[in-house]
Design an enzyme around this catalytic site. Structure first.
Site, PDB file in Angstrom:
ATOM      1  N   LEU A   1       0.829  -1.213   0.000  1.00 54.81           N
ATOM      2  CA  LEU A   1       0.000   0.000   0.000  1.00 54.81           C
ATOM      3  C   LEU A   1       0.857   1.254   0.000  1.00 54.81           C
ATOM      4  O   LEU A   1       1.922   1.277   0.604  1.00 54.81           O
ATOM      5  CB  LEU A   1      -0.890   0.037   1.246  1.00 54.81           C
ATOM      6  CG  LEU A   1      -1.710  -1.201   1.558  1.00 54.81           C
ATOM      7  CD1 LEU A   1      -2.563  -0.956   2.798  1.00 54.81           C
ATOM      8  CD2 LEU A   1      -2.586  -1.582   0.378  1.00 54.81           C
TER       9      LEU A   1
ATOM     10  N   ASN B   1      10.608  -2.115  -3.360  1.00 54.14           N
ATOM     11  CA  ASN B   1      10.785  -0.755  -2.833  1.00 54.14           C
ATOM     12  C   ASN B   1      12.131  -0.167  -3.250  1.00 54.14           C
ATOM     13  O   ASN B   1      12.217   1.006  -3.609  1.00 54.14           O
ATOM     14  CB  ASN B   1      10.645  -0.736  -1.307  1.00 54.14           C
ATOM     15  CG  ASN B   1       9.196  -0.507  -0.890  1.00 54.14           C
ATOM     16  OD1 ASN B   1       8.292  -0.575  -1.709  1.00 54.14           O
ATOM     17  ND2 ASN B   1       8.985  -0.229   0.384  1.00 54.14           N
TER      18      ASN B   1
ATOM     19  N   CYS C   1       8.924   4.797   4.267  1.00 54.87           N
ATOM     20  CA  CYS C   1       9.171   3.480   3.671  1.00 54.87           C
ATOM     21  C   CYS C   1      10.426   3.438   2.801  1.00 54.87           C
ATOM     22  O   CYS C   1      11.360   2.702   3.108  1.00 54.87           O
ATOM     23  CB  CYS C   1       7.957   3.041   2.868  1.00 54.87           C
ATOM     24  SG  CYS C   1       6.526   2.856   3.917  1.00 54.87           S
TER      25      CYS C   1
HETATM   26  C1  UGA Z   1       6.051   3.266  -0.904  1.00 57.81           C
HETATM   27  C2  UGA Z   1       5.809   2.354  -2.128  1.00 57.81           C
HETATM   28  O1  UGA Z   1       5.498   3.159  -3.278  1.00 57.81           O
HETATM   29  C3  UGA Z   1       4.659   1.391  -1.842  1.00 57.81           C
HETATM   30  O2  UGA Z   1       4.503   0.504  -2.953  1.00 57.81           O
HETATM   31  C4  UGA Z   1       4.986   0.580  -0.587  1.00 57.81           C
HETATM   32  O3  UGA Z   1       3.923  -0.319  -0.256  1.00 57.81           O
HETATM   33  C5  UGA Z   1       5.192   1.538   0.570  1.00 57.81           C
HETATM   34  O4  UGA Z   1       6.277   2.448   0.249  1.00 57.81           O
HETATM   35  C6  UGA Z   1       5.550   0.711   1.789  1.00 57.81           C
HETATM   36  O5  UGA Z   1       6.589   0.055   1.781  1.00 57.81           O
HETATM   37  O6  UGA Z   1       4.732   0.649   2.735  1.00 57.81           O
HETATM   38  P1  UGA Z   1       4.904   5.499   0.035  1.00 57.81           P
HETATM   39  O7  UGA Z   1       5.991   5.541   1.058  1.00 57.81           O
HETATM   40  O8  UGA Z   1       3.498   5.720   0.474  1.00 57.81           O
HETATM   41  O9  UGA Z   1       4.898   4.081  -0.732  1.00 57.81           O
HETATM   42  O10 UGA Z   1       5.254   6.637  -1.016  1.00 57.81           O
HETATM   43  P2  UGA Z   1       5.626   6.734  -2.570  1.00 57.81           P
HETATM   44  O11 UGA Z   1       4.425   7.082  -3.342  1.00 57.81           O
HETATM   45  O12 UGA Z   1       6.393   5.552  -2.997  1.00 57.81           O
HETATM   46  O13 UGA Z   1       6.608   7.998  -2.550  1.00 57.81           O
HETATM   47  C7  UGA Z   1       7.823   7.954  -1.816  1.00 57.81           C
HETATM   48  C8  UGA Z   1       8.657   9.179  -2.089  1.00 57.81           C
HETATM   49  O14 UGA Z   1       9.172   9.167  -3.421  1.00 57.81           O
HETATM   50  C9  UGA Z   1       7.923  10.515  -1.933  1.00 57.81           C
HETATM   51  O15 UGA Z   1       8.758  11.421  -1.237  1.00 57.81           O
HETATM   52  C10 UGA Z   1       7.716  10.982  -3.357  1.00 57.81           C
HETATM   53  O16 UGA Z   1       7.664  12.366  -3.484  1.00 57.81           O
HETATM   54  C11 UGA Z   1       8.963  10.428  -4.024  1.00 57.81           C
HETATM   55  N1  UGA Z   1       8.805  10.234  -5.493  1.00 57.81           N
HETATM   56  C12 UGA Z   1       7.932   9.308  -5.964  1.00 57.81           C
HETATM   57  C13 UGA Z   1       9.590  10.988  -6.368  1.00 57.81           C
HETATM   58  O17 UGA Z   1      10.420  11.833  -5.949  1.00 57.81           O
HETATM   59  N2  UGA Z   1       9.456  10.786  -7.718  1.00 57.81           N
HETATM   60  C14 UGA Z   1       8.573   9.876  -8.222  1.00 57.81           C
HETATM   61  O18 UGA Z   1       8.518   9.736  -9.458  1.00 57.81           O
HETATM   62  C15 UGA Z   1       7.808   9.123  -7.324  1.00 57.81           C
END
Ligand code: UGA
Length: 352
Positions: free
Chosen positions: A70, A125, A177
């Site tokens: 998630l 991840n 995460c």
């Molecule tokens: C992440 C994973 O995407 C989930 O699949 C996983 O289940 C979760 O960790 C977990 O292990 O519980 P999450 O931490 O909610 O989810 O956030 P993300 O949407 O992955 O974003 C993480 C970071 O990456 C944010 O700071 C976001 O701004 C950054 N990001 C994301 C970027 O800088 N560029 C992108 O293209 C995508």
């Protein structure tokens, strides 16, 4: 169960152990113990041993791994319509139970052994982190050669082998995460006798990306001390109030450390920000954050920041300078609206 990080970067399994012991004490008939937390590979085996050692009376049980994928902010949708469900099981009884539980979702179900399921979570991840660091490294090149990282990402992402997702260059990844799981995976690999240099580079690029953003602010303002900086967005990503490991923390620490006055607005994270930064000036909307500011920095790509009254914003600011850590605006449009606009990886001349 929560699996926080120890100071060494390893996963703290104390909560998992407590629960395993507690289950063991209450076990009287067959139970399937499902590990959903992100845990080091082979934790399943250890949980089984822990339960066995703490049983009050002999009772049958199985352990399975069913990692959780998630994302914050879209958890319900991710639960109801996951891309895949991973079931790490050993034995038919465990497999049938979990399979029956997930079958109604009608989504791809991958059945593996427990260790592989645990590894899938870490590998996924860290791969996502790698994609972000990769595009951030490309953004660094774009700034040096005059290309636009958004266009490069679009051109790359249309290849289905690469995919469009997670190619948004910006401030670096944060949250509870990706950074934590990356550290843990590097540690796990080390303990297994493998030096995962690729992931160490992913981590280093991420740290560098955050520093590089602060130096953009410094270069644009020349003198940061004594200036008022407006900040839009504090949460580590939109649709959450979570600021854990948010890149905004690094930027605000830098600005406050340099002696700037920081006035900020985030649709959800104001309480958390006030707790973390008592000296931060909280604002009720983006316009208040822009009032009298010498520069407006965008740290989270909330939808509501995408369409603002820019002429009102410009009039409120002391200098029309926007430094966009999430590339939510079009540089040419911003220029036309009378702003000096600096994005991430958006060409040599993005600053003019
Ligand atoms: C992440 C994973 O995407 C989930 O699949 C996983 O289940 C979760 O960790 C977990 O292990 O519980 P999450 O931490 O909610 O989810 O956030 P993300 O949407 O992955 O974003 C993480 C970071 O990456 C944010 O700071 C976001 O701004 C950054 N990001 C994301 C970027 O800088 N560029 C992108 O293209 C995508």
């Amino acid at each position: 169960m929560g699996t926080p990080q120890k100071a060494t970067g390893e996963t703290d399994l104390a909560y998992v152990e407590n629960v395993a012991r507690s289950i063991a004490r209450h076990l009287v008939s067959y139970r399937l113990v499902v590990e959903k937390s992100t845990v080091p590979v082979q934790t399943g085996q250890w949980v089984a041993q822990t339960i066995k050692a703490s049983l009050k009376k002999a009772a049958p049980f199985d352990v399975a791994s069913n990692p959780e994928f998630l994302r914050e902010g879209t958890a319900i949708q991710d639960f109801m319509k996951p891309d895949r469900v991973v079931l790490g099981v050993e034995g038919k009884r465990a497999r049938d139970l979990l399979y029956a539980l997930y079958k109604p979702l009608e989504v791809p179900i991958v059945v593996t052994d427990i260790t592989s399921a645990e590894l899938i979570k870490h590998a996924s991840n860290s791969f996502l982190s790698m994609k972000i660091s990769y595009i951030n490294a490309i953004a660094q090149l774009c700034e040096r050669c005059g290309a636009d990282v958004q266009q490069v990402a679009e051109g790359m992402g249309l290849d289905p082998r690469i995919g469009k997702a997670f190619l948004n260059a910006g401030l670096g990844f944060g949250g509870f995460c990706l950074p934590k799981d990356l550290d843990a995976f590097i540690k796990i690999s080390e303990q297994l006798g493998y030096d995962f240099e690729l992931l160490k580079a992913v981590r280093a690029i991420n740290e560098q990306q955050k520093l590089s953003f602060s130096s953009k602010i410094q270069q644009a303002l020349r003198v940061v001390k004594g200036k008022t900086v407006g900040v839009l967005g504090l949460a580590f990503k939109p649709n959450t109030d979570d600021m854990r490991y948010a890149p905004a923390i690094n930027v605000i620490e830098y600005l406050v450390g340099e002696g700037a006055t920081v006035q900020a607005f985030d649709p959800q994270a104001m309480n958390e920000a006030a707790r973390l930064f008592p000296r931060l000036r909280p604002c009720k909307d983006p316009y208040e954050a822009a009032r009298g500011a010498e520069c407006l920095v965008i740290l989270t790509e909330w939808n509501e920041f995408k369409e603002l009254d820019f002429s009102r914003l410009r009039k409120l600011m002391r200098q029309p300078l926007i430094i966009d850590g999430r590339n939510i605006y079009d540089p040419q449009r911003m220029c036309k609206l009378g702003f000096r606009y600096i994005g991430v990886g958006r060409g040599r001349d993005a600053a003019h």
